[in-house]
Write a protein that holds these residues in place. Structure first.
Motif, PDB file in Angstrom:
ATOM      1  N   TRP A  91      78.553 -47.374 -70.559  1.00 51.15           N
ATOM      2  CA  TRP A  91      77.657 -47.506 -71.555  1.00 51.15           C
ATOM      3  C   TRP A  91      78.698 -48.207 -72.585  1.00 51.15           C
ATOM      4  CZ3 TRP A  91      79.706 -46.055 -76.491  1.00 51.15           C
ATOM      5  CH2 TRP A  91      80.486 -44.719 -76.519  1.00 51.15           C
ATOM      6  N   THR A  94      78.018 -51.835 -72.259  1.00 49.64           N
ATOM      7  CA  THR A  94      76.657 -52.253 -72.683  1.00 49.64           C
ATOM      8  C   THR A  94      76.902 -52.304 -74.107  1.00 49.64           C
ATOM      9  OG1 THR A  94      75.498 -51.202 -70.954  1.00 49.64           O
ATOM     10  CG2 THR A  94      74.378 -51.718 -73.023  1.00 49.64           C
ATOM     11  N   LYS A 141      70.739 -57.741 -68.804  1.00 47.62           N
ATOM     12  CA  LYS A 141      71.065 -56.885 -67.671  1.00 47.62           C
ATOM     13  C   LYS A 141      70.072 -56.518 -66.664  1.00 47.62           C
ATOM     14  CE  LYS A 141      73.587 -53.238 -69.070  1.00 47.62           C
ATOM     15  NZ  LYS A 141      75.102 -53.491 -68.478  1.00 47.62           N
ATOM     16  N   ALA A 244      73.238 -47.504 -76.536  1.00 48.50           N
ATOM     17  CA  ALA A 244      73.837 -48.185 -75.428  1.00 48.50           C
ATOM     18  C   ALA A 244      73.122 -47.411 -74.104  1.00 48.50           C
ATOM     19  CB  ALA A 244      75.287 -48.286 -75.198  1.00 48.50           C
ATOM     20  N   ASP A 248      70.720 -49.030 -70.813  1.00 48.01           N
ATOM     21  CA  ASP A 248      71.113 -48.519 -69.343  1.00 48.01           C
ATOM     22  C   ASP A 248      70.204 -47.813 -68.884  1.00 48.01           C
ATOM     23  OD1 ASP A 248      73.456 -49.919 -69.734  1.00 48.01           O
ATOM     24  OD2 ASP A 248      74.876 -47.993 -70.073  1.00 48.01           O
TER      25      ASP A 248
END
Length: 519
Positions: A91, A94, A141, A244, A248
């Motif tokens: 994370w 990210t 992403k 974050a 994800d």
């Protein structure tokens, strides 16, 4: 902007949970930097109250079960954690991308960008400029996860979804990020405004016009984005971690949904057999189903990495529900209903079509429909009685109003997770319960009321409010349900400095974080 590894490591350290600080050897406390002792004492005292009702001897015994000592726990609470050379969690990468993207998100880029947005750029949502960089990070992403570099009709996700349907998925993520950060951003915005105006807001006598608020808001956004939100996340490291992780989770869940849909198109057509005219089939791709043109996301509580139930509508008109879990129970239940319908029962049940793919599956969509006439209403309640008998025999519980749908003269169970629900043997009866109360509780738990289908009053902990959320009794919105929802939502909305949550201070501004900007 280049964020240093040291800055990122410090945010990771400050965002670490107590259990991580205690259990991860490399995440050692820096005893040279001491937190506020009174705050540490308050946390420890509160922990003791929750775990051992204030009994320190019992509390220490409970800590020993986890191999912890009170002195070490107290020392960790009083000191700042450090990460050192430990590998940073996923994370953190990210969060780094969010900071880098936010830094380049200059003022008014919301109006200038040619990229599709999950909001109406002509009527932007408050704090959208701050959170949209995170959405762009999530989009990239997702594309990388799927093996693509751009959002194109030839690539997933637009190969399967219309642009508006895809943006609905991104909007669900934006809503999640708003729920996580909205109160904290509102609090910081309030702090950034002149003190006199803030006091007037509290008193409800603000004379500031909307144009001036807009100027103050733009200045606030620019200040946050100057360093890509780095200072903001350093102040609220736990919030940075939550945002974050939410991104994800969204990437993983959305990629799994799209890949599953692409793999199952042919089987979906074979099982659910959508009705199509030859004219409508012209130009419809994806095995005659067409693209998904409408999506309803977040239709359930999040589980297993934030996955939720999603309802979709194809161009051909077919509506399905995607469930990211094993649908073995749903398949067995529908097979049982089908068997019942073949046993010459008075009225047949509605049997849903199910495509079980073991780790996920697709279910026929059930519309909310009224009864056509009085005779249909009578059959509805007769079927409800038949369903009550069946659910009681199958030891089903939790049949509240959100788990069943009135579909014309059919009452349809749409969540089968409590089929054959296990019973828990109590270690001991509550000491304050009388023999009569215990007997009544036992009899009720063994009656048809245990299903939750029939009207049944529940009470708040202080017994001041009564509510009914049963399938046949819970009709209108009720106060207790609203309070419970606000409580759980509030826990998500409040950012954290690694300290105590933001309090009601953040309610004093005269704008709402989930409303459009003042024009």
């Amino acid at each position: 902007m280049v964020i240093t590894q040291i800055d990122l490591a410090q945010i990771v350290a400050q965002a670490s949970s107590l259990s991580e600080r205690l259990r991860i050897e490399s995440l050692t406390p820096d005893v040279t930097q001491v937190n506020e002792p009174q705050r540490a004492d308050r946390i420890l005292t509160r922990w003791c109250e929750v775990v051992a009702q204030g009994n320190w001897e019992k509390f220490q015994k409970r800590l020993l079960w986890d191999g912890l000592e009170l002195d070490r726990v107290s020392r960790v609470l009083r000191s700042h954690p450090t990460v050192g050379d430990r590998t940073l969690p996923t994370w953190a990468e990210t969060l780094k991308e969010i900071i880098q993207t936010a830094h380049s998100f200059v003022n008014h880029q919301l109006q200038k960008t040619n990229q599709p947005l999950p909001i109406d750029k002509n009527n932007p949502i408050l704090f959208a400029e701050i959170l949209l960089p995170a959405i762009f990070v999530a989009r990239q992403k997702l594309l990388t996860h799927l093996g693509f570099t751009s959002l194109s009709p030839d690539n997933l996700p637009l190969e399967l979804l219309s642009e508006s349907a895809y943006l609905t998925l991104e909007r669900s993520l934006l809503d999640k990020l708003l729920n996580l950060s909205g109160k904290t951003l509102e609090y910081e915005f309030t702090r950034s405004r002149p003190l006199g105006q803030t006091i007037l807001n509290v008193l409800g006598q603000s004379s500031t016009d909307k144009a001036q608020i807009k100027v103050q808001y733009d200045a606030f956004v620019q200040k946050l984005l100057q360093d890509g939100l780095l200072t903001f996340f350093q102040t609220y490291p736990v919030l940075g971690r939550l945002m974050a992780v939410a991104i994800d989770f969204w990437v993983e869940a959305t990629a799994a949904f799209l890949q599953s849909l692409k793999a199952d198109l042919l089987e979906i057509k074979q099982i659910f057999k959508p009705e199509q005219s030859s004219e409508r089939e012209l130009g419809i791709t994806n095995d005659g189903l067409g693209k998904v043109i409408e999506i309803q996301s977040s239709l359930s509580d999040p589980h297993n990495g934030g996955t939720t139930v999603i309802a979709i509508t194809f161009e051909c008109g077919l509506k399905l529900v995607y469930k990211p879990k094993d649908l073995g129970a749903e398949a067995a239940y529908t097979q049982f209903l089908d068997w019942c319908d073949r046993q010459d029962i008075p009225l047949p049940f509605k049997v849903l079509k199910v495509c079980d793919r073991k780790t996920y599956g697709w279910v026929e969509y059930v519309e909310h429909l009224p009864c056509e006439d009085e005779a249909a209403a009578q059959r509805f309640y007769q079927r409800a009685g038949m369903l009550l008998c069946l659910l009681y025999a199958l030891r089903v519980v939790d049949c509240h109003r959100e788990n069943l749908i009135a579909n014309g003269e059919h009452l349809v169970l749409i969540d089968m997770e409590t089929l054959m629900h296990q019973e828990v043997n109590l270690i001991a009866e509550l000491p304050e319960a009388t023999a009569a109360e215990a007997s009544v509780t036992l009899q009720l738990s063994e009656s048809v009321l245990r299903t939750g289908l029939l009207p049944r009053w529940e009470f708040s902990k202080d017994n001041r409010l009564a509510y009914d959320v049963s399938a046949l009794g819970g009709i209108d919105e009720q106060l207790i349900a609203k309070e419970q929802n606000q409580g759980s939502r509030g826990a998500e909305e409040q950012g954290s400095r690694g300290e105590l949550p933001i309090t009601d201070t953040c309610k004093c501004s005269d704008v709402k974080w989930d409303s459009p900007l003042p024009q």
